[in-house]
Scaffold this motif. Structure first.
Motif, short mmCIF file in Angstrom:
data_model
loop_
_atom_site.label_atom_id
_atom_site.label_comp_id
_atom_site.label_asym_id
_atom_site.label_seq_id
_atom_site.Cartn_x
_atom_site.Cartn_y
_atom_site.Cartn_z
N UNK A 8 48.62 41.11 57.52
CA UNK A 8 48.32 40.33 56.32
C UNK A 8 47.04 40.82 55.65
N UNK A 9 47.13 41.07 54.35
CA UNK A 9 46.00 41.62 53.59
C UNK A 9 44.95 40.56 53.23
N UNK A 10 43.88 40.99 52.61
CA UNK A 10 42.81 40.11 52.19
C UNK A 10 42.97 39.64 50.74
N UNK A 11 42.02 38.85 50.28
CA UNK A 11 42.03 38.25 48.95
C UNK A 11 42.11 39.32 47.86
N UNK A 12 43.06 39.13 46.92
CA UNK A 12 43.17 40.02 45.78
C UNK A 12 43.85 41.35 46.06
N UNK A 13 44.18 41.59 47.31
CA UNK A 13 44.86 42.83 47.68
C UNK A 13 46.37 42.57 47.66
N UNK A 14 47.15 43.45 48.23
CA UNK A 14 48.59 43.25 48.36
C UNK A 14 49.05 43.96 49.62
N UNK A 15 50.33 43.84 49.91
CA UNK A 15 50.87 44.53 51.08
C UNK A 15 50.70 46.04 50.99
N UNK A 18 53.21 40.49 50.88
CA UNK A 18 52.38 40.18 49.71
C UNK A 18 52.09 38.69 49.71
N UNK A 19 50.82 38.31 49.60
CA UNK A 19 50.47 36.89 49.48
C UNK A 19 50.96 36.36 48.13
N UNK A 20 51.18 35.05 48.03
CA UNK A 20 51.55 34.46 46.74
C UNK A 20 50.42 34.65 45.71
N UNK A 48 36.72 30.21 43.38
CA UNK A 48 35.43 30.93 43.33
C UNK A 48 35.45 32.11 42.37
N UNK A 49 36.65 32.53 41.97
CA UNK A 49 36.77 33.62 40.99
C UNK A 49 37.10 33.08 39.60
N UNK A 50 36.56 31.90 39.32
CA UNK A 50 36.74 31.31 37.99
C UNK A 50 38.15 30.87 37.70
N UNK A 51 38.91 30.59 38.75
CA UNK A 51 40.29 30.15 38.57
C UNK A 51 41.25 31.29 38.23
N UNK A 52 40.77 32.53 38.36
CA UNK A 52 41.63 33.68 38.06
C UNK A 52 42.80 33.72 39.06
N UNK A 53 43.97 34.08 38.56
CA UNK A 53 45.14 34.15 39.44
C UNK A 53 45.20 35.53 40.09
N UNK A 54 45.41 35.53 41.39
CA UNK A 54 45.49 36.77 42.16
C UNK A 54 46.24 36.50 43.46
N UNK A 95 60.86 30.12 49.95
CA UNK A 95 61.15 31.48 49.53
C UNK A 95 60.46 32.47 50.46
N UNK A 96 61.21 33.46 50.93
CA UNK A 96 60.64 34.43 51.86
C UNK A 96 59.67 35.37 51.15
N UNK A 97 58.58 35.66 51.81
CA UNK A 97 57.57 36.56 51.24
C UNK A 97 58.14 37.97 51.10
N UNK A 98 57.85 38.60 49.96
CA UNK A 98 58.19 40.01 49.80
C UNK A 98 57.17 40.83 50.58
N UNK A 99 57.58 42.02 51.01
CA UNK A 99 56.69 42.81 51.86
C UNK A 99 56.97 44.30 51.72
N UNK A 100 55.95 45.09 52.03
CA UNK A 100 56.12 46.53 52.19
C UNK A 100 56.48 46.75 53.66
N UNK A 101 57.57 47.46 53.91
CA UNK A 101 58.03 47.68 55.29
C UNK A 101 58.00 49.16 55.61
N UNK A 102 57.35 49.50 56.72
CA UNK A 102 57.33 50.88 57.22
C UNK A 102 58.16 50.91 58.50
N UNK A 103 59.35 51.44 58.39
CA UNK A 103 60.29 51.43 59.51
C UNK A 103 59.94 52.50 60.54
#
Length: 218
Positions: free
Chosen positions: A21-28, A52-54, A60-66, A1-9
């Protein structure tokens, strides 16, 4: 499945692409506001893609989903990046690069950039990609499986911009330096800059990034 993304044309004709590519817990959405700050010359026709990362559990964050490019099971540098997860995310980002190539953008007009976890993916994928990209921008980051780099890297003539904060409490600057040393040892044209900041991006760094991108994409 292709990653969704914010696109600035680009305003003008599309001639180059930066995949960031963003960091942990962030988004596009996290880095998208940097585009107007960079104020790239319109004639370069630069499109910015912020995937956006999956969403997955992070140990390390207690198994929290992000949003995460890979799991982190330990803060120890040699165990921090889940190699299988890195390779799986790199394969997803590779699809985005292939889309840009298919749309007619030359490989040397595609920059792969990443902050923190995103930088790990960028440093892993670009040297192993089947075509030589325009460069890598690795910000406040480190390297997954540095011992395998020499055997797996296809392109060792890539330009790399590495930037790190001297007071980074999340990714120690020594971790970034280790990645930089691996790149240099293997012949990549890597440049290192550090600033008196934490795990972030500062104004001077944005000016540096702008200049570097212009040089790479003109």
């Amino acid at each position: 499945m292709t990653l969704e993304a914010v696109v600035c044309s680009p305003v003008a004709e599309h001639r180059a692409t930066v995949i960031w590519l963003h960091g942990l817990g962030d988004s596009g959405d996290g880095f998208a506001p940097i585009v107007p700050e960079l104020n790239m010359p319109s004639e370069l026709g630069v499109k910015f893609v912020f995937p956006h990362a999956p969403i997955q559990a992070v140990t390390i964050n207690g198994g929290m989903k992000m949003r995460s490019w890979y799991d982190i099971v330990s803060f120890d540098l040699d165990k921090r990046a889940d190699e299988q997860g890195v390779r799986e995310s790199a394969a997803k980002v590779e699809q985005l690069i292939e889309q840009e190539l298919a749309s007619g953008i030359a490989a040397d007009k595609i920059i792969l950039a990443g902050f923190s976890q995103g930088g790990v993916i960028a440093l892993h994928l670009a040297p192993r990609f089947h075509q030589a990209l325009g460069g890598i921008m690795a910000l406040s980051t480190y390297m997954c499986a540095p011992s395998k780099f020499a055997d797996e890297a296809i392109h060792t003539d890539l330009k790399v911009l590495m930037v790190h904060g001297r007071q980074d409490p999340v990714v120690p600057m020594d971790a970034g330096k280790q990645a930089f040393d691996v790149l240099c040892t293997n012949g990549l044209d890597a440049k290192w800059y550090d600033y008196p900041m934490a795990h972030q991006v500062c104004g001077e760094e944005i000016a540096l990034i702008r200049q570097w991108l212009i040089e790479r994409l003109h």
